[in-house]
Scaffold this active site. Structure first.
Site, short mmCIF file in Angstrom:
data_model
loop_
_atom_site.label_atom_id
_atom_site.label_comp_id
_atom_site.label_asym_id
_atom_site.label_seq_id
_atom_site.Cartn_x
_atom_site.Cartn_y
_atom_site.Cartn_z
N THR A 49 0.82 -1.22 0.00
CA THR A 49 0.00 0.00 0.00
C THR A 49 0.85 1.26 0.00
OG1 THR A 49 -1.79 -1.13 1.13
CG2 THR A 49 -1.73 1.25 1.38
N SER B 110 1.33 -7.53 -1.06
CA SER B 110 2.12 -8.52 -0.32
C SER B 110 1.39 -9.83 -0.08
CB SER B 110 2.60 -7.94 1.01
OG SER B 110 1.55 -7.88 1.93
N THR C 115 1.54 -4.64 4.15
CA THR C 115 1.39 -5.05 5.56
C THR C 115 0.79 -6.45 5.72
OG1 THR C 115 -0.76 -3.98 5.69
CG2 THR C 115 1.15 -2.69 6.40
N ASP C 116 0.07 -6.91 4.68
CA ASP C 116 -0.67 -8.17 4.86
C ASP C 116 0.22 -9.33 5.27
OD1 ASP C 116 -3.01 -6.94 4.35
OD2 ASP C 116 -3.20 -7.63 2.27
#
Ligand code: ASN
Length: 538
Positions: free
Chosen positions: A34, A111, A142-143
């Site tokens: 992101t 990710s 971040t995932d």
């Protein structure tokens, strides 16, 4: 041109007269996520040119000068080093400027699509650039960030420099975002703090990477490290590092990487009320499965099943050579043989995974299985112990002392310096026994005990400091590494020992090193300088 610099102090005096602001080099590796995304008709998608688009227009990241492109390792092989556009930050509160480049991967990912190929690509990029930069920032979605942090913590072996991962919940391009702060914090940590670990920097907090887990899909406070306090907290005033918690490589070995984790041959299974032995058996009979992380209840308990069927299935799989690791579904706490069902799992050959996160257990299992010569026994043995600070071992003795009882760090550093100067290893040990953090502490001229020992009479003291995990990469106020000082003093055994521990000449030292090379050619050669070949140490 000076020729005969033998003491660290001479270097400092020379440098201060030049009014030099030290420059630290950081490589920012952009993998996607992101943080770099832009809106499109299909929703948010990764966008290129992060340096030009997001960083160059911001005064926090750009001192407004034109800087030459800097050397960056792009591919393996003799022609693999190219040049990338670089920017420099204004002088930081720590009196340094950060020179950086952004290396963008060809394919920028959301990710959720990363796997061991992506981890290999990041590890190889760090390896190619290890000698060219002081620290690394990896920008990532971040995932799956906690998985990547955990995987890299194992893949980067004998790491001596900071590798800081971050991302954001909102793109940099949006007006209200968390990307700016996260990026600035990550760059600052990578540039100014010798934390030789894979860390996650998010929402003003620095976590050990393999202890972190994503806890929110929307909050800026998206990550936690449930079983370990943060390594550092960043406030408006300062950054407070818990130095006593920082792990350091204590084996005298140079940095290396292990790639191609066995992530496709491991699985993770969450136990739930009503799970049947048949379901577990189906997973355990997956073709080529080599390891399973079992997320059990509480302190490590699983339902026994009718007639102990579940345990039979598990014991049978262990017999077939599948490594099964027991971790808890709880956010905090540890697996231990407190209750009968947990004990039975242990007897079936299941490894107790302590307080590892699921992310750490899965990636560690994949890493251990990928090591050359790995056997189910070696993997099971190492899963139960801490290899990168990923689980809490209770047997270790932790030294702590009440504040106020010891003399000031300055007095203690002086005592260490005296011990080094007189070759008195017992004295050095005595002081460091009270506070081992002093081993990386610079004195007024920026020299750490390793700098002093690098030109001291006792090789044993140097070896002792390196064995404690003292850094070979810290530079003094004259931007000199201990290796430079040892080579310049012609101390070949010291040079060789430092090299064994992973030391290398810094990019900024190469021109001066080349000038000095004719005087002590063997020492400089051992230090990695290609004597007679200008400044190529790679
Ligand atoms: N889907 C994004 C990713 O992991 C989420 C993020 O970065 N905030 O790539």
């Amino acid at each position: 041109m000076d020729g005969e610099i033998t003491s660290p102090m001479d270097e400092v005096v020379n440098d201060m007269s030049a009014g030099h602001v030290p420059e630290t080099r950081v490589l920012i590796i952009m993998t996607g996520g992101t943080i770099c995304m832009q809106k499109s008709s299909d929703g948010l998608v990764p966008a290129r040119n992060f340096l030009e688009r997001c960083m160059a227009p911001r005064p926090e990241f750009n001192d407004g000068h034109n800087h030459d492109p800097i050397e960056v390792g792009l591919h393996d092989g003799p022609n693999g080093v190219g040049r990338l556009q670089s920017l420099r930050t204004p002088t930081s509160v720590y009196g340094k400027r950060v020179r950086y480049a952004v290396l963008e991967f060809e394919e920028l990912l959301d990710s959720s699509s990363i796997d061991s190929r992506g981890w290999t690509q990041i590890a190889q990029t760090i390896q190619r650039n290890y000698k060219l930069f002081d620290g690394f920032v990896v920008l990532h979605g971040t995932d799956s960030l906690a998985y990547t942090c955990s995987a890299l913590s194992f893949m980067l072996q004998h790491l001596g420099k900071p590798v800081i991962l971050t991302g954001s919940q909102v793109p940099f391009a949006e007006r209200k975002n968390d990307a700016l702060d996260n990026l600035m914090d990550a760059v600052d940590v990578a540039a100014h703090f010798m934390i030789p670990e894979v860390c996650l920097c998010f929402n003003s907090t620095l976590f050990r990477g393999n202890r972190s887990t994503k806890i929110s899909a929307s909050a800026f406070d998206a990550f936690a490290s449930p079983n370990l306090p943060p390594l550092a907290r960043i406030t408006a005033v300062d950054t407070t590092v818990a130095w006593n918690m920082v792990t350091r490589p204590t084996t005298l070995q140079a940095f290396s990487i292990q790639t191609d984790l066995e992530i496709h041959h491991v699985a993770c299974l969450r136990i739930f009320p009503g799970i049947t032995a048949k379901m577990v058996d189906a997973v355990l009979r997956t073709e080529n499965l080599r390891g399973l992380v079992l997320e059990t209840f509480g302190a490590g308990n699983a339902p026994s099943g009718h007639d102990n069927e579940l345990f039979k299935v598990i014991a049978d799989a262990v017999q077939r050579g599948i490594v099964i690791v027991n971790i808890t579904q709880c956010l905090t706490g540890s697996v231990n043989p407190l209750y009968a069902p947990g004990m039975v799992l242990g007897r079936a050959g299941v490894v107790a995974g302590g307080d590892m996160t699921s992310e750490a257990a899965l990636t560690k299992l994949s890493y251990l299985l990928a090591l050359p010569g790995a056997t189910p026994e070696s993997v099971a043995r190492d899963m139960a112990i801490s290899i990168r600070g990923e689980l809490t071992e209770n047997s270790g003795i932790i030294f702590s002392h009440p504040t106020g009882e010891l003399s000031s760090p300055v007095t203690q550093l002086t005592a260490i310096a005296y011990g080094i100067a007189s070759g008195d290893i017992d004295r050095v040990k005595d002081v460091l026994r009270n506070d081992s953090q002093l081993m990386n502490r610079p004195d007024y001229s920026g020299n750490t005990p390793v700098h002093l020992a690098a030109t001291g009479s006792s090789l044993a003291i140097l070896r002792y400091l390196l064995g404690l995990g003292a850094s070979v990469h810290i530079r003094n106020n004259a931007s000199r590494t201990p290796l430079f000082l040892a080579a310049n003093a012609g101390l070949i055994p010291h040079v060789m020992l430092l090299r064994q521990a992973g030391a290398h000449l810094h990019q900024e030292e190469l021109p001066t090193a080349s000038l000095h090379a004719s005087q002590r050619p063997e020492a400089w050669k051992q230090a990695g300088l290609e004597v007679g070949h200008d400044d190529k140490t790679r």
